[in-house]
Design an enzyme around this catalytic site. Structure first.
Site, PDB file in Angstrom:
ATOM      1  N   TRP A   1       0.376  -1.761   0.069  1.00  0.00           N
ATOM      2  CA  TRP A   1      -0.144   0.039  -0.132  1.00  0.00           C
ATOM      3  C   TRP A   1       0.918   0.951  -0.280  1.00  0.00           C
ATOM      4  O   TRP A   1       2.284   1.055   1.076  1.00  0.00           O
ATOM      5  CB  TRP A   1      -1.060  -0.047   1.034  1.00  0.00           C
ATOM      6  CG  TRP A   1      -1.740   0.668   1.641  1.00  0.00           C
ATOM      7  CD1 TRP A   1      -2.396   1.749   0.780  1.00  0.00           C
ATOM      8  CD2 TRP A   1      -2.077   1.617   2.798  1.00  0.00           C
ATOM      9  NE1 TRP A   1      -3.711   2.104   1.303  1.00  0.00           N
ATOM     10  CE2 TRP A   1      -3.085   2.229   2.651  1.00  0.00           C
ATOM     11  CE3 TRP A   1      -1.502   2.068   3.934  1.00  0.00           C
ATOM     12  CZ2 TRP A   1      -3.746   3.899   3.204  1.00  0.00           C
ATOM     13  CZ3 TRP A   1      -2.469   3.134   5.236  1.00  0.00           C
ATOM     14  CH2 TRP A   1      -2.510   3.950   4.198  1.00  0.00           C
TER      15      TRP A   1
ATOM     16  N   ASP B   1      -0.302  -4.424   9.983  1.00  0.00           N
ATOM     17  CA  ASP B   1      -1.591  -3.640   9.401  1.00  0.00           C
ATOM     18  C   ASP B   1      -2.375  -4.054   9.511  1.00  0.00           C
ATOM     19  O   ASP B   1      -2.645  -4.618   8.164  1.00  0.00           O
ATOM     20  CB  ASP B   1      -0.967  -2.888   7.836  1.00  0.00           C
ATOM     21  CG  ASP B   1      -1.600  -1.091   7.744  1.00  0.00           C
ATOM     22  OD1 ASP B   1      -2.582  -1.839   8.151  1.00  0.00           O
ATOM     23  OD2 ASP B   1      -1.198  -1.172   6.852  1.00  0.00           O
TER      24      ASP B   1
ATOM     25  N   ALA C   1      -5.830  -3.992   8.500  1.00  0.00           N
ATOM     26  CA  ALA C   1      -7.221  -2.998   7.454  1.00  0.00           C
ATOM     27  C   ALA C   1      -8.304  -3.689   7.185  1.00  0.00           C
ATOM     28  O   ALA C   1      -9.245  -3.496   6.811  1.00  0.00           O
ATOM     29  CB  ALA C   1      -6.285  -2.040   6.703  1.00  0.00           C
TER      30      ALA C   1
ATOM     31  N   LYS D   1     -12.493  -0.128   6.807  1.00  0.00           N
ATOM     32  CA  LYS D   1     -13.554  -1.091   5.786  1.00  0.00           C
ATOM     33  C   LYS D   1     -14.435  -1.940   6.728  1.00  0.00           C
ATOM     34  O   LYS D   1     -15.626  -2.352   6.216  1.00  0.00           O
ATOM     35  CB  LYS D   1     -12.521  -1.729   5.247  1.00  0.00           C
ATOM     36  CG  LYS D   1     -11.258  -1.312   5.035  1.00  0.00           C
ATOM     37  CD  LYS D   1     -11.459  -0.593   3.856  1.00  0.00           C
ATOM     38  CE  LYS D   1     -10.008   0.311   3.331  1.00  0.00           C
ATOM     39  NZ  LYS D   1      -9.117   0.856   1.549  1.00  0.00           N
TER      40      LYS D   1
HETATM   41  C1  LIG Z   1      -3.197  -1.784   3.371  1.00  0.00           C
HETATM   42  C2  LIG Z   1      -3.780  -0.646   4.459  1.00  0.00           C
HETATM   43  N1  LIG Z   1      -3.737  -0.266   6.055  1.00  0.00           N
HETATM   44  C3  LIG Z   1      -4.293   0.664   6.113  1.00  0.00           C
HETATM   45  C4  LIG Z   1      -5.363   1.236   5.706  1.00  0.00           C
HETATM   46  C5  LIG Z   1      -5.131   2.700   6.442  1.00  0.00           C
HETATM   47  O1  LIG Z   1      -7.206   3.386   6.309  1.00  0.00           O
HETATM   48  P1  LIG Z   1      -7.250   4.189   7.372  1.00  0.00           P
HETATM   49  O2  LIG Z   1      -6.640   5.585   7.089  1.00  0.00           O
HETATM   50  O3  LIG Z   1      -8.826   4.896   6.341  1.00  0.00           O
HETATM   51  O4  LIG Z   1      -7.729   3.259   8.198  1.00  0.00           O
HETATM   52  C6  LIG Z   1      -5.690   0.871   4.016  1.00  0.00           C
HETATM   53  C7  LIG Z   1      -6.481   1.905   3.555  1.00  0.00           C
HETATM   54  O5  LIG Z   1      -6.918   2.262   2.442  1.00  0.00           O
HETATM   55  C8  LIG Z   1      -5.159   0.248   3.847  1.00  0.00           C
HETATM   56  O6  LIG Z   1      -5.479  -0.575   2.778  1.00  0.00           O
END
Ligand SMILES: Cc1ncc(COP(=O)(O)O)c(C=O)c1O
Length: 393
Positions: free
Chosen positions: A127, A208, A210, A243
């Site tokens: 990401w 991470d 998510a 999500k």
């Molecule tokens: C791999 C990954 N980590 C972290 C996030 C963090 O999302 P948010 O800051 O919207 O909670 C995302 C969002 O797309 C993601 O795809």
């Protein structure tokens, strides 16, 4: 002074969203943006979120500040969700933060406070914000090999080789489940081997998380990170609620740091709280409160897991339908690997010229490397996508 600012390139995904919005074709297909979509193309509010919000609306008596680290009930509920009984709660430092991105930022900042020269290891690919945040804090970035484009699975030997070069003071970012962008996940034996290698090198894992529940199930998707929590003296987890509760704009998230002892955890706790204070002071509370209601009420919790289960099934069946349609349209099983992968994303390895042709000629929108959001597919658009690929490949 502002005239001296360096020009920053706009985020490619945001730029693509703007082009998509300006596109007047009725049959345009958005497979780029990283949000869940249902069969009607909307990103729905979970029914459990609505129910919890109604409850909060009826009973909440103040919107005064919560603590700098967030609400203790949110801590307990998410700690239980993420770690179960894998590690003694006394060893866990935790703060609520505005979104998973922020959780990664705060945890990397914490690591930098302890180890200013440490490197950040990021999977290749990953990401983009992992590298973006690491760069913003001035940390040296090292890539570890992760994905085998030939097989569509994890290139585990290469990953292990690279991670064996990590050192104490380094941070290794791992994806809990539904690796973004590849959809290729580690199995439990591989998580065990990651624990072995990090145990040997002394580098710190930052997991991470998510997409818990988008892979195999809410708890099944925590098993890998729980293995690290059980086996390693220290590790960190960035939990995003964007999500998994569909509360993207409410900024629901937790930053967890598991320390070797309760005494060190208290020092880490003070560090995290002070980072909150310095960066944004108090974390947002509404989404956290909604998530707490859902996680702590047995009926709502079961219903939330059922909602996530339906989303998971829809994504998996879209994967199978796309693979089937591509097999027919292309007369090859080149994309069969997509059915084995998990979560919203997979990459098709398309270059920019091909992505531009797909967008301009066929109205099919995907992001860099041909990352495709499986939830953007519907029964209606799958044949159109397959025909577009057949015309351009
Ligand atoms: C791999 C990954 N980590 C972290 C996030 C963090 O999302 P948010 O800051 O919207 O909670 C995302 C969002 O797309 C993601 O795809």
């Amino acid at each position: 002074m502002l005239n001296a600012l360096p020009i920053r390139d706009p985020d490619p995904i945001i730029r693509l969203m703007q082009i998509y919005q300006a596109d007047t074709r009725a049959n345009k297909i958005d497979l780029g943006v990283g949000v869940y979509r249902d069969a009607f193309g909307t990103t729905p509010i979970f029914r459990t979120v609505k129910a919890a919000e109604e409850l909060i609306l009826a009973t909440q008596e103040t919107k005064s500040y919560v603590g700098l680290g967030g609400d203790p009930a949110f801590h307990a509920a998410t700690r239980d969700l993420v770690f179960g009984s894998s590690v003694d709660a006394e060893r866990i430092a935790a703060v609520a933060v505005p979104g998973g991105s922020s959780a990664i930022r705060q945890l990397l900042d914490l690591a930098r406070m302890a180890s200013p020269m440490g490197r950040i290891w990021i999977s290749d690919p990953s990401w983009p914000n992992h590298a973006g945040i690491s760069e913003a804090i001035g940390a040296p970035i090292w890539r570890y090999r992760y994905y085998d484009r030939e097989t569509g699975s994890v290139d585990f030997d290469a990953m292990m080789d690279d991670l064996s070069e990590s050192s104490p003071g380094d941070v290794v970012i791992l994806h809990a489940s539904c690796h973004n962008p590849t959809g290729a996940d580690l199995d439990l034996d591989q998580w065990d081997a990651v624990a072995d290698v990090l145990g040997q090198t002394g580098a710190m894992a930052l997991v991470d998380a998510a997409y818990l529940g988008f892979g195999q199930g809410v708890i099944a998707d925590t098993e890998g990170l729980r293995t690290l929590a059980e086996r390693l003296p220290q590790m960190m987890v960035a939990l995003s609620g964007s999500k998994i509760f569909g509360m993207y704009r409410e900024r629901v998230a937790m930053a967890f740091a598991v320390a070797e002892t309760p005494k060190i955890a208290r020092v880490a706790q003070a560090g995290l709280v002070s980072l909150n204070r310095l960066n944004f002071a108090f974390p947002p509370d509404h989404g956290a409160r909604v998530a707490t209601e859902i996680l702590t009420d047995a009926e709502m919790r079961a219903d939330w897991e059922a909602e996530l289960g339906d989303m998971r099934k829809r994504i998996a069946s879209n994967r199978i339908a796309l693979v089937g349609a591509l097999e027919i349209a292309l007369g090859s099983d080149r994309f069969a690997y997509l059915a084995e992968q998990r979560g919203l994303f997979s990459i098709l390895g398309f270059d920019d010229a091909l992505l531009n042709r797909l967008r301009e000629t066929h109205g099919v929108y995907m992001v860099e490397d041909g990352r495709l959001n499986m939830a953007g597919l519907t029964d209606e658009n799958i044949p159109l996508v397959a025909a577009a690929f057949a015309a351009e490949l």
